[in-house]
Design a protein around this motif. Structure first.
Motif, PDB file in Angstrom:
ATOM      1  N   GLY A   1     -23.938  26.855   2.254  1.00  0.00           N
ATOM      2  CA  GLY A   1     -24.811  26.789   0.753  1.00  0.00           C
ATOM      3  C   GLY A   1     -23.970  27.285  -0.318  1.00  0.00           C
ATOM      4  O   GLY A   1     -24.785  27.343  -1.265  1.00  0.00           O
ATOM      5  N   ASP A   2     -22.804  27.925   0.006  1.00  0.00           N
ATOM      6  CA  ASP A   2     -22.317  28.574  -1.242  1.00  0.00           C
ATOM      7  C   ASP A   2     -21.677  27.572  -1.981  1.00  0.00           C
ATOM      8  O   ASP A   2     -21.329  26.456  -1.778  1.00  0.00           O
ATOM      9  N   VAL A   3     -21.772  27.610  -3.432  1.00  0.00           N
ATOM     10  CA  VAL A   3     -21.267  26.916  -4.332  1.00  0.00           C
ATOM     11  C   VAL A   3     -19.625  27.309  -4.615  1.00  0.00           C
ATOM     12  O   VAL A   3     -19.474  28.486  -4.594  1.00  0.00           O
TER      13      VAL A   3
ATOM     14  N   SER B   1     -35.517  36.369 -12.532  1.00  0.00           N
ATOM     15  CA  SER B   1     -35.033  35.256 -12.177  1.00  0.00           C
ATOM     16  C   SER B   1     -33.587  35.445 -11.919  1.00  0.00           C
ATOM     17  O   SER B   1     -33.141  36.185 -11.609  1.00  0.00           O
ATOM     18  N   SER B   2     -32.921  34.188 -11.258  1.00  0.00           N
ATOM     19  CA  SER B   2     -31.726  34.107 -10.791  1.00  0.00           C
ATOM     20  C   SER B   2     -31.202  32.848 -11.004  1.00  0.00           C
ATOM     21  O   SER B   2     -31.531  31.586 -11.043  1.00  0.00           O
ATOM     22  N   ALA B   3     -29.575  32.860 -11.117  1.00  0.00           N
ATOM     23  CA  ALA B   3     -28.855  31.685 -11.427  1.00  0.00           C
ATOM     24  C   ALA B   3     -28.843  30.770 -10.121  1.00  0.00           C
ATOM     25  O   ALA B   3     -28.487  29.516 -10.159  1.00  0.00           O
ATOM     26  N   THR B   4     -29.449  31.413  -9.177  1.00  0.00           N
ATOM     27  CA  THR B   4     -29.431  30.615  -7.863  1.00  0.00           C
ATOM     28  C   THR B   4     -30.387  29.145  -8.123  1.00  0.00           C
ATOM     29  O   THR B   4     -30.159  28.267  -7.383  1.00  0.00           O
ATOM     30  N   VAL B   5     -31.113  29.164  -9.199  1.00  0.00           N
ATOM     31  CA  VAL B   5     -32.001  27.951  -9.468  1.00  0.00           C
ATOM     32  C   VAL B   5     -31.128  27.057  -9.960  1.00  0.00           C
ATOM     33  O   VAL B   5     -31.515  25.794 -10.144  1.00  0.00           O
TER      34      VAL B   5
ATOM     35  N   ASP C   1     -19.805  34.609 -11.880  1.00  0.00           N
ATOM     36  CA  ASP C   1     -20.014  35.431 -12.939  1.00  0.00           C
ATOM     37  C   ASP C   1     -20.523  36.757 -12.746  1.00  0.00           C
ATOM     38  O   ASP C   1     -21.750  37.013 -12.589  1.00  0.00           O
ATOM     39  N   TYR C   2     -19.685  37.785 -12.404  1.00  0.00           N
ATOM     40  CA  TYR C   2     -20.130  39.139 -11.979  1.00  0.00           C
ATOM     41  C   TYR C   2     -20.497  39.781 -13.300  1.00  0.00           C
ATOM     42  O   TYR C   2     -19.641  39.898 -14.337  1.00  0.00           O
ATOM     43  N   ILE C   3     -21.638  40.633 -13.296  1.00  0.00           N
ATOM     44  CA  ILE C   3     -22.035  41.190 -14.484  1.00  0.00           C
ATOM     45  C   ILE C   3     -22.451  42.694 -14.339  1.00  0.00           C
ATOM     46  O   ILE C   3     -23.237  42.683 -13.097  1.00  0.00           O
TER      47      ILE C   3
ATOM     48  N   PRO D   1     -24.415  44.540   4.300  1.00  0.00           N
ATOM     49  CA  PRO D   1     -24.706  43.831   3.161  1.00  0.00           C
ATOM     50  C   PRO D   1     -24.102  42.152   3.359  1.00  0.00           C
ATOM     51  O   PRO D   1     -23.383  41.915   3.966  1.00  0.00           O
ATOM     52  N   ASN D   2     -25.192  41.409   2.535  1.00  0.00           N
ATOM     53  CA  ASN D   2     -24.881  40.032   2.362  1.00  0.00           C
ATOM     54  C   ASN D   2     -23.796  39.774   1.228  1.00  0.00           C
ATOM     55  O   ASN D   2     -23.082  38.895   1.333  1.00  0.00           O
ATOM     56  N   ASN D   3     -24.081  40.678   0.114  1.00  0.00           N
ATOM     57  CA  ASN D   3     -23.187  40.378  -1.171  1.00  0.00           C
ATOM     58  C   ASN D   3     -21.936  40.879  -1.103  1.00  0.00           C
ATOM     59  O   ASN D   3     -21.592  41.897  -0.480  1.00  0.00           O
ATOM     60  N   LEU D   4     -21.068  40.276  -1.996  1.00  0.00           N
ATOM     61  CA  LEU D   4     -19.527  40.699  -1.857  1.00  0.00           C
ATOM     62  C   LEU D   4     -19.298  42.059  -2.149  1.00  0.00           C
ATOM     63  O   LEU D   4     -18.445  42.952  -1.376  1.00  0.00           O
ATOM     64  N   VAL D   5     -19.773  42.470  -3.285  1.00  0.00           N
ATOM     65  CA  VAL D   5     -19.285  43.830  -3.609  1.00  0.00           C
ATOM     66  C   VAL D   5     -19.947  45.092  -2.869  1.00  0.00           C
ATOM     67  O   VAL D   5     -18.936  45.801  -2.282  1.00  0.00           O
TER      68      VAL D   5
ATOM     69  N   ARG E   1     -14.695  39.800   5.209  1.00  0.00           N
ATOM     70  CA  ARG E   1     -14.227  38.338   5.385  1.00  0.00           C
ATOM     71  C   ARG E   1     -14.647  37.704   4.330  1.00  0.00           C
ATOM     72  O   ARG E   1     -15.554  37.558   3.721  1.00  0.00           O
ATOM     73  N   VAL E   2     -13.385  36.711   3.760  1.00  0.00           N
ATOM     74  CA  VAL E   2     -13.368  36.068   2.539  1.00  0.00           C
ATOM     75  C   VAL E   2     -13.884  34.789   2.892  1.00  0.00           C
ATOM     76  O   VAL E   2     -13.466  33.976   3.509  1.00  0.00           O
ATOM     77  N   PHE E   3     -15.274  34.223   2.503  1.00  0.00           N
ATOM     78  CA  PHE E   3     -15.582  32.980   3.019  1.00  0.00           C
ATOM     79  C   PHE E   3     -15.263  31.842   2.142  1.00  0.00           C
ATOM     80  O   PHE E   3     -15.563  31.627   1.076  1.00  0.00           O
TER      81      PHE E   3
HETATM   82  C1  UD1 Z   1     -26.104  35.502  -3.414  1.00  0.00           C
HETATM   83  C2  UD1 Z   1     -27.107  34.229  -3.044  1.00  0.00           C
HETATM   84  C3  UD1 Z   1     -28.034  34.034  -4.388  1.00  0.00           C
HETATM   85  C4  UD1 Z   1     -28.541  35.293  -4.941  1.00  0.00           C
HETATM   86  C5  UD1 Z   1     -27.447  36.277  -5.086  1.00  0.00           C
HETATM   87  C6  UD1 Z   1     -28.167  37.563  -5.315  1.00  0.00           C
HETATM   88  C7  UD1 Z   1     -26.175  32.899  -1.340  1.00  0.00           C
HETATM   89  C8  UD1 Z   1     -25.702  31.566  -0.896  1.00  0.00           C
HETATM   90  N1  UD1 Z   1     -26.545  33.175  -2.675  1.00  0.00           N
HETATM   91  O1  UD1 Z   1     -25.313  34.745  -4.560  1.00  0.00           O
HETATM   92  O2  UD1 Z   1     -29.108  33.197  -3.873  1.00  0.00           O
HETATM   93  O3  UD1 Z   1     -29.102  35.250  -5.783  1.00  0.00           O
HETATM   94  O4  UD1 Z   1     -26.698  36.433  -4.061  1.00  0.00           O
HETATM   95  O5  UD1 Z   1     -27.152  38.650  -5.732  1.00  0.00           O
HETATM   96  O6  UD1 Z   1     -26.410  33.790  -0.437  1.00  0.00           O
HETATM   97  N2  UD1 Z   1     -18.427  36.428  -0.266  1.00  0.00           N
HETATM   98  C9  UD1 Z   1     -17.346  36.650   0.567  1.00  0.00           C
HETATM   99  N3  UD1 Z   1     -17.701  37.665   1.523  1.00  0.00           N
HETATM  100  C10 UD1 Z   1     -18.540  38.321   1.978  1.00  0.00           C
HETATM  101  C11 UD1 Z   1     -19.817  38.214   0.982  1.00  0.00           C
HETATM  102  C12 UD1 Z   1     -19.525  37.255  -0.036  1.00  0.00           C
HETATM  103  O7  UD1 Z   1     -16.196  36.015   0.735  1.00  0.00           O
HETATM  104  O8  UD1 Z   1     -18.831  39.105   2.838  1.00  0.00           O
HETATM  105  C13 UD1 Z   1     -18.252  35.429  -1.312  1.00  0.00           C
HETATM  106  C14 UD1 Z   1     -19.283  34.537  -1.419  1.00  0.00           C
HETATM  107  O9  UD1 Z   1     -18.744  33.398  -0.384  1.00  0.00           O
HETATM  108  C15 UD1 Z   1     -19.336  34.067  -2.783  1.00  0.00           C
HETATM  109  C16 UD1 Z   1     -18.926  35.233  -3.324  1.00  0.00           C
HETATM  110  O10 UD1 Z   1     -18.372  36.131  -2.559  1.00  0.00           O
HETATM  111  O11 UD1 Z   1     -18.212  33.430  -3.015  1.00  0.00           O
HETATM  112  C17 UD1 Z   1     -20.171  36.108  -3.794  1.00  0.00           C
HETATM  113  O12 UD1 Z   1     -20.812  36.245  -3.070  1.00  0.00           O
HETATM  114  P1  UD1 Z   1     -22.414  37.056  -2.913  1.00  0.00           P
HETATM  115  O13 UD1 Z   1     -22.224  38.376  -3.473  1.00  0.00           O
HETATM  116  O14 UD1 Z   1     -23.291  36.934  -1.890  1.00  0.00           O
HETATM  117  O15 UD1 Z   1     -23.174  36.298  -4.218  1.00  0.00           O
HETATM  118  P2  UD1 Z   1     -23.632  34.585  -4.345  1.00  0.00           P
HETATM  119  O16 UD1 Z   1     -23.412  33.961  -3.076  1.00  0.00           O
HETATM  120  O17 UD1 Z   1     -23.138  34.087  -5.621  1.00  0.00           O
END
Ligand code: UD1
Length: 342
Positions: free
Chosen positions: A293-295, A123-127, A230-232, A195-199, A214-216
């Motif tokens: 949608g970001d927290v 599951s995910s902390a997204t909940v 909380d990066y793990i 990629p959608n995710n930061l790292v 791009r830092v959102f």
């Molecule tokens: C995201 C999902 C979450 C999912 C998780 C899986 C959203 C809103 N949430 O979490 O539901 O369980 O991924 O790993 O998509 N960031 C940037 N630039 C980027 C990408 C990210 O600044 O190009 C920032 C984001 O705004 C956020 C942080 O980096 O503050 C982490 O983002 P991300 O890795 O996408 O994770 P979550 O948003 O926490």
């Protein structure tokens, strides 16, 4: 007896397979490669000395899943297999509900039919959505803001109900933000497309596949204005799954929900700086608008993981980025990277 790992060729699944092998367990991996690569299974076989049983199964197929339980002596299931892209889930909600919920129901039905009681669920902390305060513990209110998140929320409820009705013993693991890779550099995260995710994004900038990050959002109410997560380390996360199975083996019953995080929050810019240290040069970035949608901030209360699973994360941000970089540097195109010429 063996552990069935659904989605075992994926990012978290593959690292968990290695940790299970190291704990002395036999592992049966299934994956349909809808968002993973057969090369991940090859890499896993190299890491575990060829001991894996692998089946190319779509776990929404009841007959194929039933055969797995007939053919293998399975006594526990770790269920990862799911679609996981938030934005895509908003565009294709029915595909997400069909796949993720079908998979969970199909696997759980087969467990009940074959008398297998132990399940660990991804599951995910997204909940937790936007929490009222931090750190978040497992009693906080839950919900979702997108179809992907709802499939985790409903998946948890399906298992809570199945546990109560059919006597399953279940651990629902709520992951915070997994990053890093196995220190061998043989397996790692290999997202499809941009990629959608930061790292993963930062690492593709580092290898030159993308121009800059791009830092959102730079106007959050945090010490540097960027959002906190909380990066793990994915290996810590993988070990959390082994700890959950150990707890079930030791007699944990019913349905438990447990956060898997470090209890430490880091801002986006702190991650970017740690990535720069790992890579050896600064990562270029610009600050742009917030992502809808970001927290603002979230990190885990890790006390239940410690008391129920006897587990805590041990690896810090620098180790996460160094390990992620080793994987990305040696696999700039992920699993599609050609092997080096000997
Ligand atoms: C995201 C999902 C979450 C999912 C998780 C899986 C959203 C809103 N949430 O979490 O539901 O369980 O991924 O790993 O998509 N960031 C940037 N630039 C980027 C990408 C990210 O600044 O190009 C920032 C984001 O705004 C956020 C942080 O980096 O503050 C982490 O983002 P991300 O890795 O996408 O994770 P979550 O948003 O926490």
């Amino acid at each position: 007896m063996a552990v069935l790992v659904t989605g075992g060729a994926g990012y978290i699944g593959s690292h968990t397979v290695v940790a299970l092998h190291e704990s002395g367990r036999r592992v049966v991996v299934v994956d349909d490669f809808s968002n993973s690569s057969p090369a991940a299974v090859d890499a896993l076989q190299r890491l575990v000395g060829g001991s894996l049983v692998f089946a190319p199964v779509d776990v929404t197929d009841p007959d194929a899943v039933d055969r797995l339980f007939v053919d293998h002596d399975i006594d526990a299931v770790i269920h990862f297999a799911a679609f996981k892209a938030v934005a895509e889930s908003t565009e294709q909600p029915l595909r997400y509900y069909r796949n993720n919920l079908d998979a969970t129901v199909t696997v759980t039905e087969a467990m009940v039919a074959h008398g297998v009681r132990r399940m660990v669920f991804s599951s995910s902390a997204t909940v937790y959505g936007e929490p009222e305060r931090v750190p978040v513990d497992e009693t906080f209110p839950t919900g979702a803001t997108n179809p992907y998140g709802w499939t985790k929320f409903v998946g948890e409820q399906i298992l809570r109900d199945a546990s109560a009705a059919h006597g399953l013993d279940v651990v629902l693991l709520r992951y915070f933000n997994p990053v890093g890779a196995h220190p061998s550099g043989e397996i790692g995260e290999d997202p499809a497309g941009i990629p959608n995710n930061l790292v993963p994004y930062v690492m593709q900038v580092a290898v030159g596949r993308l121009d800059h990050l791009r830092v959102f959002g730079g106007d959050y109410d945090t010490h540097d204005g960027t959002a906190i997560r909380d990066y793990i380390h994915v290996v810590d996360l993988a070990e959390g799954h082994v700890a959950a199975l150990d707890a079930l083996d030791a007699g944990l019953t019913g349905c438990e929900v447990v956060n898997l995080g470090t209890g430490v929050g880091s801002t986006v810019l702190e991650v970017v700086e740690a990535a720069g240290r790992a890579v050896g040069h600064a990562i270029p970035y610009e600050i742009v608008d917030r992502r809808p949608g970001d927290v603002e901030r979230i990190w885990a209360d890790v006390r239940r993981a410690e008391s129920v699973l006897g587990w805590r994360a041990t690896r810090g941000l620098d180790e996460m980025l160094a390990d992620h970089w080793r994987w990305q540097r040696t696999h700039p195109q992920g699993y599609a990277t050609p092997a080096p010429v000997a």
